[in-house]
Design a protein around this motif. Sequence first.
Motif, PDB file in Angstrom:
ATOM      1  N   SER A  69       0.853  -1.188   0.000  1.00 37.98           N
ATOM      2  CA  SER A  69       0.000   0.000   0.000  1.00 37.98           C
ATOM      3  C   SER A  69       0.891   1.241   0.000  1.00 37.98           C
ATOM      4  N   LEU A  88      -3.895   4.871   4.307  1.00 38.83           N
ATOM      5  CA  LEU A  88      -3.271   3.915   3.389  1.00 38.83           C
ATOM      6  C   LEU A  88      -4.221   3.514   2.271  1.00 38.83           C
ATOM      7  N   TYR A  89      -3.678   3.338   1.085  1.00 36.45           N
ATOM      8  CA  TYR A  89      -4.446   2.856  -0.075  1.00 36.45           C
ATOM      9  C   TYR A  89      -3.645   1.757  -0.759  1.00 36.45           C
ATOM     10  N   THR A 108      -7.507   2.406  -5.718  1.00 39.33           N
ATOM     11  CA  THR A 108      -8.940   2.267  -5.952  1.00 39.33           C
ATOM     12  C   THR A 108      -9.703   2.846  -4.754  1.00 39.33           C
ATOM     13  N   PRO A 109      -9.752   4.173  -4.627  1.00 36.06           N
ATOM     14  CA  PRO A 109     -10.391   4.758  -3.445  1.00 36.06           C
ATOM     15  C   PRO A 109     -11.919   4.694  -3.514  1.00 36.06           C
ATOM     16  N   LYS A 110     -12.511   4.365  -2.388  1.00 35.08           N
ATOM     17  CA  LYS A 110     -13.971   4.386  -2.266  1.00 35.08           C
ATOM     18  C   LYS A 110     -14.348   5.531  -1.344  1.00 35.08           C
ATOM     19  N   ASP A 114     -21.564   8.821   4.685  1.00 30.21           N
ATOM     20  CA  ASP A 114     -22.531   8.208   5.597  1.00 30.21           C
ATOM     21  C   ASP A 114     -23.270   9.297   6.361  1.00 30.21           C
ATOM     22  N   THR A 117     -22.716   8.688  12.840  1.00 33.60           N
ATOM     23  CA  THR A 117     -23.204   7.792  13.897  1.00 33.60           C
ATOM     24  C   THR A 117     -22.179   7.806  15.024  1.00 33.60           C
ATOM     25  N   PHE A 131     -21.800  12.538   7.124  1.00 31.84           N
ATOM     26  CA  PHE A 131     -20.417  12.240   7.498  1.00 31.84           C
ATOM     27  C   PHE A 131     -19.623  11.932   6.228  1.00 31.84           C
ATOM     28  N   VAL A 134     -12.490  12.001   5.279  1.00 34.05           N
ATOM     29  CA  VAL A 134     -11.615  13.099   4.856  1.00 34.05           C
ATOM     30  C   VAL A 134     -10.820  12.733   3.602  1.00 34.05           C
ATOM     31  N   SER A 136     -10.619   9.835   1.651  1.00 34.61           N
ATOM     32  CA  SER A 136     -11.201   9.133   0.495  1.00 34.61           C
ATOM     33  C   SER A 136     -11.898  10.127  -0.434  1.00 34.61           C
ATOM     34  N   ASN A 137     -12.606  11.102   0.169  1.00 36.03           N
ATOM     35  CA  ASN A 137     -13.296  12.087  -0.673  1.00 36.03           C
ATOM     36  C   ASN A 137     -12.318  13.055  -1.316  1.00 36.03           C
ATOM     37  N   ALA A 179      -8.229  -4.376  -5.242  1.00 31.35           N
ATOM     38  CA  ALA A 179      -7.101  -3.601  -5.785  1.00 31.35           C
ATOM     39  C   ALA A 179      -5.788  -4.397  -5.806  1.00 31.35           C
ATOM     40  N   GLU A 329      -5.496  -9.142   4.663  1.00 33.32           N
ATOM     41  CA  GLU A 329      -5.428  -7.680   4.817  1.00 33.32           C
ATOM     42  C   GLU A 329      -6.854  -7.141   4.821  1.00 33.32           C
ATOM     43  N   TYR A 331      -9.618  -4.050   6.344  1.00 36.30           N
ATOM     44  CA  TYR A 331      -9.639  -2.681   6.876  1.00 36.30           C
ATOM     45  C   TYR A 331     -11.055  -2.151   6.908  1.00 36.30           C
TER      46      TYR A 331
HETATM   47  P1  FDA Z   1     -12.024   9.126   7.856  1.00 40.07           P
HETATM   48  O1  FDA Z   1     -10.768   8.615   8.407  1.00 40.07           O
HETATM   49  O2  FDA Z   1     -12.200  10.598   7.801  1.00 40.07           O
HETATM   50  O3  FDA Z   1     -13.268   8.506   8.468  1.00 40.07           O
HETATM   51  C1  FDA Z   1     -13.324   7.131   8.700  1.00 40.07           C
HETATM   52  C2  FDA Z   1     -13.316   6.945  10.210  1.00 40.07           C
HETATM   53  O4  FDA Z   1     -14.357   7.737  10.764  1.00 40.07           O
HETATM   54  C3  FDA Z   1     -13.615   5.515  10.556  1.00 40.07           C
HETATM   55  O5  FDA Z   1     -12.422   4.860  10.866  1.00 40.07           O
HETATM   56  C4  FDA Z   1     -14.522   5.648  11.765  1.00 40.07           C
HETATM   57  O6  FDA Z   1     -13.763   5.703  12.951  1.00 40.07           O
HETATM   58  C5  FDA Z   1     -15.174   6.976  11.593  1.00 40.07           C
HETATM   59  N1  FDA Z   1     -16.502   6.869  10.976  1.00 40.07           N
HETATM   60  C6  FDA Z   1     -16.837   6.091   9.920  1.00 40.07           C
HETATM   61  N2  FDA Z   1     -18.120   6.208   9.633  1.00 40.07           N
HETATM   62  C7  FDA Z   1     -18.609   7.108  10.508  1.00 40.07           C
HETATM   63  C8  FDA Z   1     -19.900   7.656  10.707  1.00 40.07           C
HETATM   64  N3  FDA Z   1     -20.945   7.300   9.948  1.00 40.07           N
HETATM   65  N4  FDA Z   1     -20.063   8.562  11.692  1.00 40.07           N
HETATM   66  C9  FDA Z   1     -19.032   8.921  12.451  1.00 40.07           C
HETATM   67  N5  FDA Z   1     -17.769   8.457  12.313  1.00 40.07           N
HETATM   68  C10 FDA Z   1     -17.577   7.550  11.357  1.00 40.07           C
HETATM   69  N6  FDA Z   1      -9.607   2.306   1.188  1.00 40.07           N
HETATM   70  C11 FDA Z   1      -9.970   2.363  -0.106  1.00 40.07           C
HETATM   71  O7  FDA Z   1     -10.946   3.022  -0.441  1.00 40.07           O
HETATM   72  N7  FDA Z   1      -9.224   1.707  -1.066  1.00 40.07           N
HETATM   73  C12 FDA Z   1      -8.130   0.974  -0.750  1.00 40.07           C
HETATM   74  O8  FDA Z   1      -7.486   0.394  -1.639  1.00 40.07           O
HETATM   75  C13 FDA Z   1      -7.744   0.886   0.624  1.00 40.07           C
HETATM   76  N8  FDA Z   1      -6.664   0.157   1.000  1.00 40.07           N
HETATM   77  C14 FDA Z   1      -6.317   0.094   2.319  1.00 40.07           C
HETATM   78  C15 FDA Z   1      -5.199  -0.670   2.697  1.00 40.07           C
HETATM   79  C16 FDA Z   1      -4.848  -0.769   4.035  1.00 40.07           C
HETATM   80  C17 FDA Z   1      -3.652  -1.616   4.430  1.00 40.07           C
HETATM   81  C18 FDA Z   1      -5.607  -0.073   5.017  1.00 40.07           C
HETATM   82  C19 FDA Z   1      -5.246  -0.153   6.477  1.00 40.07           C
HETATM   83  C20 FDA Z   1      -6.699   0.702   4.649  1.00 40.07           C
HETATM   84  C21 FDA Z   1      -7.063   0.792   3.304  1.00 40.07           C
HETATM   85  N9  FDA Z   1      -8.144   1.565   2.900  1.00 40.07           N
HETATM   86  C22 FDA Z   1      -8.507   1.605   1.577  1.00 40.07           C
HETATM   87  C23 FDA Z   1      -8.914   2.390   3.876  1.00 40.07           C
HETATM   88  C24 FDA Z   1      -8.349   3.826   3.884  1.00 40.07           C
HETATM   89  O9  FDA Z   1      -7.057   3.819   4.469  1.00 40.07           O
HETATM   90  C25 FDA Z   1      -9.200   4.783   4.689  1.00 40.07           C
HETATM   91  O10 FDA Z   1      -9.403   4.270   5.965  1.00 40.07           O
HETATM   92  C26 FDA Z   1     -10.543   5.094   4.058  1.00 40.07           C
HETATM   93  O11 FDA Z   1     -10.367   5.647   2.773  1.00 40.07           O
HETATM   94  C27 FDA Z   1     -11.311   6.098   4.914  1.00 40.07           C
HETATM   95  O12 FDA Z   1     -10.522   7.236   5.092  1.00 40.07           O
HETATM   96  P2  FDA Z   1     -11.190   8.689   5.172  1.00 40.07           P
HETATM   97  O13 FDA Z   1     -10.119   9.651   5.536  1.00 40.07           O
HETATM   98  O14 FDA Z   1     -12.008   8.976   3.981  1.00 40.07           O
HETATM   99  O15 FDA Z   1     -12.200   8.509   6.362  1.00 40.07           O
END
Ligand code: FDA
Length: 331
Positions: A69, A88-89, A108-110, A114, A117, A131, A134, A136-137, A179, A329, A331
Motif C-alpha cells: 500500500s 493507506l491505499y 482504488t479509493p472508495k 454516511d 453515527t 459524514f 476526509v 477518500s473524498n 485492488a 489484509e 480494513y
Molecule cells: P475518515 O478517516 O475521515 O473517516 C473514517 C473513520 O471515521 C472511521 O475509521 C470511523 O472511525 C469513523 N466513521 C466512519 N463512519 C462514521 C460515521 N458514519 N459517523 C461517524 N464516524 C464515522 N480504502 C480504499 O478506499 N481503497 C483501498 O485500496 C484501501 N486500502 C487500504 C489498505 C490498508 C492496508 C488499510 C489499512 C486501509 C485501506 N483503505 C482503503 C482504507 C483507507 O485507508 C481509509 O481508511 C478510508 O479511505 C477512509 O478514510 P477517510 O479519511 O475517507 O475517512
Amino acid sequence: MSDDTITASMPIFPEVKMNIVTPKAPVTGTVVKSEVCLKGGRKSAGFVRHVEIDVSGTPLEGQCRAGQSFGIVAPGVDANGKPHKVRLYSLASPTCGEDGEGKVISTTPKRVIDEFTPQKDGDDPEKHELFLGVCSNYVCDLQVGDKVQVTGPSGKRFLLPVEHDKHDYIFMATGTGIAPFRSMCKDLFEHPSGPTTSQVHVVMGTPYTTDLLYDEFFCELEEKYENFHYHKAVSREKQTDGSRGLYVGQLVGQKYDEVFGPILSSDRGLMYMCGLVGMQFGIYQLFAEKQITDAYMTIKDELKDVCFSDWDREQMRRYIKPTHRMMVEVY
Ligand code: FDA
C-alpha cells in the motif's frame, strides 16, 4: 527462520523496502488519471474510482511492489487542529507501475459517505449530519494535474512469493479489496518472462453486479488464460439459476470440493484475503470444517478444544493467526 522449519510448501517472499517516504516528510505526486471504477447503471450507493499518480523523480519511483500500500496525506487539519493523518491505499498497479517503468502507481479509493453515527463515548447520540471521510473524498475529488502528498510503501507480508510458478493462488476480495489482486494478477500474467503457469482463482464479492471493480480486466484474463478463473459472489442479486445471492465465503464453501479444496489441500496452495474487516472469519471456520487448518492457521490453546462452529469473532481475532500460506489484509 531456521532452515529446518522450511517445508516444500513454504513460500519465500521477497525482501521489500518499506516507508522510504514517511508521513513526516511526504513527497509530491501528480494525478495523471481518475476514472469511475464502477460499471454504468450502478445500483449501490458506493462511489469508487481508479486513480493513477505519477511519482517519477521521487524516492517512490520503482519501489512499490504488487500487494503493498502507499499513503496519502490530505491537506488541512483535523478537529484537533493537527495535520490530517496519513491514510493507506492499496496499490492496484503492478510492480512495474501503470507505465511499465515504476513511475505511475494507482489505487482504488472508495468514498466514505454516511450519516454521522456515534463511534465513541462522548459522541452526541442526537448528531446525525452527513459524514464524509476526509481522505477518500479528497482523493476521489482530485483532478488530473492536481498535486498530492504521498508516502510509503507499506506492507511486507501481503506479497506474491518470489517463485510465482511454484504455487497456486486463491485471491478472495470484497469491494476495494480487489485492488491488490489486480496488481498481483498483472504481475503474474503480464510478467516480462511470460504468464504464470500456476492456477489462479479470484473470488470477488459485491452486493450488485455493477459493483464488480475491474470486472473487464478479470473477464479478459479469464478469456485469455486457461489457468485463470474468476468467480463472482454477488450477494444481493439472484444467481442465473434463480438461487439466492452469495457471499464470498459461501461461494468458496459451495465450490470447495470441486475447485478450491484440491488447491488448498495440496502443497502449492496460497490463500489471500483482502477487503472488509470480518471477511476472514467465515473462511477460518470453513478451513476448520475441512480440516486444513494446520497449513493455514495457528490456533492458540484457548480455542483448540472449542468446536469451530462455536468460535465467535472476538475469539478468532485473538486466538487465530494466519500462517505463511494465508495472507489477510482487512480494513
Ligand atoms: P475518515 O478517516 O475521515 O473517516 C473514517 C473513520 O471515521 C472511521 O475509521 C470511523 O472511525 C469513523 N466513521 C466512519 N463512519 C462514521 C460515521 N458514519 N459517523 C461517524 N464516524 C464515522 N480504502 C480504499 O478506499 N481503497 C483501498 O485500496 C484501501 N486500502 C487500504 C489498505 C490498508 C492496508 C488499510 C489499512 C486501509 C485501506 N483503505 C482503503 C482504507 C483507507 O485507508 C481509509 O481508511 C478510508 O479511505 C477512509 O478514510 P477517510 O479519511 O475517507 O475517512
